[in-house]
Design a protein around this motif. Structure first.
Motif, short mmCIF file in Angstrom:
data_model
loop_
_atom_site.label_atom_id
_atom_site.label_comp_id
_atom_site.label_asym_id
_atom_site.label_seq_id
_atom_site.Cartn_x
_atom_site.Cartn_y
_atom_site.Cartn_z
N GLU A 1 9.17 8.41 -6.57
CA GLU A 1 8.99 9.47 -7.56
C GLU A 1 8.49 10.75 -6.93
OE1 GLU A 1 7.24 8.40 -11.30
OE2 GLU A 1 7.31 6.28 -10.70
N SER A 2 8.73 11.85 -7.61
CA SER A 2 8.20 13.09 -7.05
C SER A 2 7.04 13.57 -7.91
CB SER A 2 9.29 14.13 -6.99
OG SER A 2 9.70 14.42 -8.30
N GLN B 1 9.08 15.79 1.56
CA GLN B 1 9.10 16.63 0.36
C GLN B 1 8.41 17.95 0.66
OE1 GLN B 1 7.46 14.43 -2.96
NE2 GLN B 1 8.65 12.62 -2.46
N VAL C 1 4.52 13.96 3.59
CA VAL C 1 4.94 14.90 2.54
C VAL C 1 5.71 16.06 3.16
CG1 VAL C 1 4.11 16.54 0.81
CG2 VAL C 1 3.07 14.29 0.99
N THR D 1 6.55 20.13 -1.84
CA THR D 1 5.39 19.68 -2.61
C THR D 1 4.10 20.11 -1.91
OG1 THR D 1 6.67 17.75 -3.26
CG2 THR D 1 4.30 17.65 -3.65
N LEU E 1 5.58 7.83 -3.53
CA LEU E 1 6.36 9.07 -3.32
C LEU E 1 7.81 8.80 -2.93
CD1 LEU E 1 3.73 11.32 -1.52
CD2 LEU E 1 4.63 11.60 -3.83
N ASP F 1 4.14 17.11 -8.47
CA ASP F 1 4.06 18.55 -8.27
C ASP F 1 3.01 18.94 -7.24
OD1 ASP F 1 5.99 19.65 -10.33
OD2 ASP F 1 4.81 18.22 -11.49
#
Ligand SMILES: Nc1ncnc2c1ncn2[C@@H]1O[C@H](COP(=O)(O)OP(=O)(O)OP(=O)(O)O)[C@@H](O)[C@H]1O
Ligand SMILES: [Mg+2]
Length: 464
Positions: free
Chosen positions: A48-49, A77, A73, A80, A45, A51
């Motif tokens: 890269e991302s 992010q 997360v 996400t 992570l 969904d």
């Protein structure tokens, strides 16, 4: 059915479980990545991302593995969504998972493959919705900021275009203009239109504060740095980290601090007063002054190196008297704004009052115009704002014959807008002098009525 390439990361220490999930999700058209441990998932992570993250709770002996991943997360992010899967479901871990931002919670074994597909689909839908809302909100605040800057003259439109163009850059911006032209408004707009808009905008006036106080405000201090420093204090550069700092009246900054500011700009690091080590900061610097910094440099009153560092993108806001076309719009804007705060209805301006506003030279610029209208609205007893409601110096202002603006090697003009502003001023005066008879006004100007009408249209001048 194909699910258009959404990327799902599966994290589970059981190979069998990873395989089942992979097959079910790939058959539905998702791109699936799998990791067998939290550290591997985090490493993935970081680069890269995805969904959606679907993660197990217990992995190996680690009973909080899934929660650690969720926390990661959520922190890195937050957009996400994560779905927690576990065979060891307890109410407590479900609560904890939700607290850490898990969107959904599923117990193994699943009743059907449909169940996991449904949850994943729902997670993606929810994320798209959040994204759209966010984009919409951002767009709204952007429009609000640009809308709060009123003006339609050629020179003000240039300022607006410049603001839109440079807002997203990290470069320092120096805003120039007389008192009350809207320097702070432009600085705030630059911040709100920038990717830094969610972070702080911090303004400080560099004039009128004693040098030592200004230094500790900007850079902070350590406990014991001087008498009275009973605890550490964060400087505004630290407070503004990630955002924008607005250094107002930069021309007044004392020489000693100019050196220190230069160092901050060069190294992106600040050292608090009495501190031994420096802290790295990421702050966009926007400065403003009503003085001619370049001339101050020439005279040795401002450091040249600092000037170059601050002046990467200069924005000049012309004084109001050089953008007369903005006056009617600004006047209407301020009348409705003040009417709203006074709780009274907005009123139109009589043509005589409007003409007086247009003729004035406004040494205090937009701020003075706003104050004059606030007073006028408060005093006005008729259903229009009349000449008599305006402050005496505005009402009785006598303009001196127009002299051409200064043009020098590094300061050009926009000839067309200078000429059209002069032209529209003359037309307004002629209209007033002729009590709004177009026939007479045309005569006073040496124009045919037809060519006067053409100009009235061109400059959008109301001639009752
Ligand atoms: N184009 C504009 N549209 C609407 N309001 C404006 C505009 N320009 C200035 N104003 C308003 O006029 C007032 C003065 O503006 P601002 O404080 O930005 O000026 P300034 O250049 O920073 O002045 P100073 O040099 O005195 O600090 C503020 O209330 C601001 O909102
Ligand atoms: Mg200001």
């Amino acid at each position: 059915m194909t699910e258009n390439n959404h990327r799902i990361l599966i994290v589970d220490d059981e190979a069998g479980m990873r395989e089942v999930l992979q097959i079910v999700l790939e058959n539905a058209g998702y791109q699936v990545m799998a990791a067998a441990a939290v550290d591997a998932a985090i490493a993935f992570l970081e680069k890269e991302s995805v969904d959606v993250v679907v993660t197990d709770l217990y992995m190996g002996k680690d009973r909080t593995a899934g929660l650690r991943l969720l926390a990661y997360v959520q922190e890195n992010q937050p957009m996400t969504p994560a779905i927690m899967i576990t065979a060891h479901g307890t109410v407590q871990s479900a609560v904890e998972a939700m607290r850490l931002g898990a969107l959904d919670y599923l117990q193994k074994p699943f009743n059907s493959n449909e169940e996991i597909l449904l949850r994943v689909r729902r997670a993606i839908e929810k994320r798209e919705l959040t994204r759209e809302n966010l984009a919409l909100r951002l767009e709204q605040t952007r429009n609000l900021q640009i809308d709060s800057m009123v003006g339609n003259s050629a020179s003000f439109r240039k300022v607006l275009t410049m603001v839109r163009q440079v807002a997203s850059l990290p470069s320092t911006v120096a805003i120039y203009g007389e008192s009350g032209v809207g320097k702070e408004l432009v600085a705030r707009a630059l911040h709100s239109l920038s990717p830094r808009s969610e972070k702080p905008f911090v303004a400080i006036n560099c004039g009128g504060i004693p040098e030592t106080l200004l230094e500790s405000e900007l850079f902070g201090y350590k406990k014991g740095a001087f008498t009275g420093a009973n605890q550490d204090k964060e400087g505004l550069f630290v407070v503004a980290n990630g955002g924008t700092i607005f250094l107002d009246e930069i021309g007044e900054m004392p020489a000693v601090l100019q050196v220190k500011l230069l160092r901050v700009l060069d190294n992106s690091a600040i050292t608090p007063v009495g501190g031994l080590s420096s802290v790295t900061v990421d702050v966009r610097v926007v400065s403003a002054t009503n003085r001619d910094l370049a001339a101050m440099v020439e005279q040795g009153n401002f450091r040249k190196d600092l000037f170059y560092r601050l002046n990467v993108i200069p924005i000049h806001i012309p004084p109001l008297r050089e953008r007369v076309d903005d006056i009617p719009l600004l006047a209407r804007h301020f009348i409705s704004k003040h009417a709203e705060s006074m709780g009274c209805p907005a009123k139109p301006l009589s043509p005589e009052a409007e003409n007086a506003l247009l003729r004035n030279d406004w040494p205090g610029n937009v701020r003075e115009l706003s104050n004059a209208l606030e007073r006028a609205l408060g005093l006005s007893v008729h259903d229009r704002i009349e000449l008599d409601d305006l402050p005496p110096h505005v009402r009785e202002f006598q303009s001196t014959p127009a002299s051409p603006p200064v043009i020098s090697e590094d300061q050009g003009i926009d000839l067309e807008s200078v000429v059209s502003e002069l032209e529209s001023k003359c037309i307004r005066q002629a209209l007033e002098a002729s009590h709004y008879s177009q026939q007479k006004a045309a005569k006073l100007l040496g124009l045919t009525p037809r060519s006067l009408r053409y100009r009235l249209d061109k400059y959008n001048i109301a001639a009752e």
